[in-house]
Design a protein around this motif. Sequence first.
Motif: not given
Length: 336
Positions: A37-40, A43-47, A52-55
């Motif tokens: 995914g976006f593991s690299e 710092e963006l994991q929480v945002p 994605f939760l809102a979407i």
Amino acid sequence: MHKPDVTWDSVNILLFQLQPSRNLENQSDEVTFILLGFSEYPELQVPLFLLFLAIYTVTVLGNLGMVMIIRINPKLHTPMYYFLSHLSFLDFCYSTVVTPKLLENLVVGDRTISFTGCIMQFSLACISVVTETFMLAVMAYDRFVAVCNPLLYTAVMSQKLCSLLVGASYSWGIACSLTLTCFLLQLSFRRNNIIHNFVCEYGAVISVSCSDPYISQKILFVSATFNEISSLVIILTSYIFIFITVMRMPSTGGRHKAFSTCASHLTAITIFHGTILFLYCVPNSKRSWLMIRVASVFYTVVIPMLNPLIYSLRNKEVKEIVKTLINTKLMSFNVK
């Protein structure tokens, strides 16, 4: 002395890559996949999780709300809204197959998914996508009959034909999914496999296989090409006849009304097929993995949210019914 940065993700990846290759009879019990995914971007994991939760919340409420509104309101018991309710149901299913795992991977360190889970995710997602591809084509044919043969619309788009078209779309989606899944099951994998994506997409899965992927890649190419070309031929042919018919209308008001009935569907088609063509035209190289993931997010997460918004915001009947329902609820609440 400078120490190299070491993260759990990099350690896990190294360990997984060192695992020996196996051809296992009980492959489904031992093979796992890591969805990077976006593991690299730690710092963006929480945002990203909040975004994605809102979407996903909007997607679930929008699509299930659209299905409920169409089902409970007799004014919307027409072929167009019958197809739209199935389109909303497919968007809900597709998003639900993909997004919860994406959200989990953003907050949980363990990004693994079992062999069975990965195959099931692909299979269910494939059914939804292929079925939606032909559902959009069916909706184009419906608009063609409505605009080009309005007097015969009720007779042509009978309940039997509508059910047959929807059933055929689902049947073909299931057939494509079973075919591709069977070829996936014939491949062998290492005990642990790294997928540079957040979803078990067919191309990503076969790229980590120990088997020769040639036949599987050809099957995917033939299937995807046939589905895209056949559905786009139906859509383009329908809209060519619609355009010709509309341009022959004497009144400007008639033209505007005809185009407005097709605007929402054309918007949905452009976004859906445009994203598919872009996604599968990206070269499968390491430098393009980020672009593939971004396109995959739009394709798997954003589009299912956009469709109910497109149809509700551009459709007067749906907007009026939603306003009526809201006003009724407010009035009943005030009375209490």
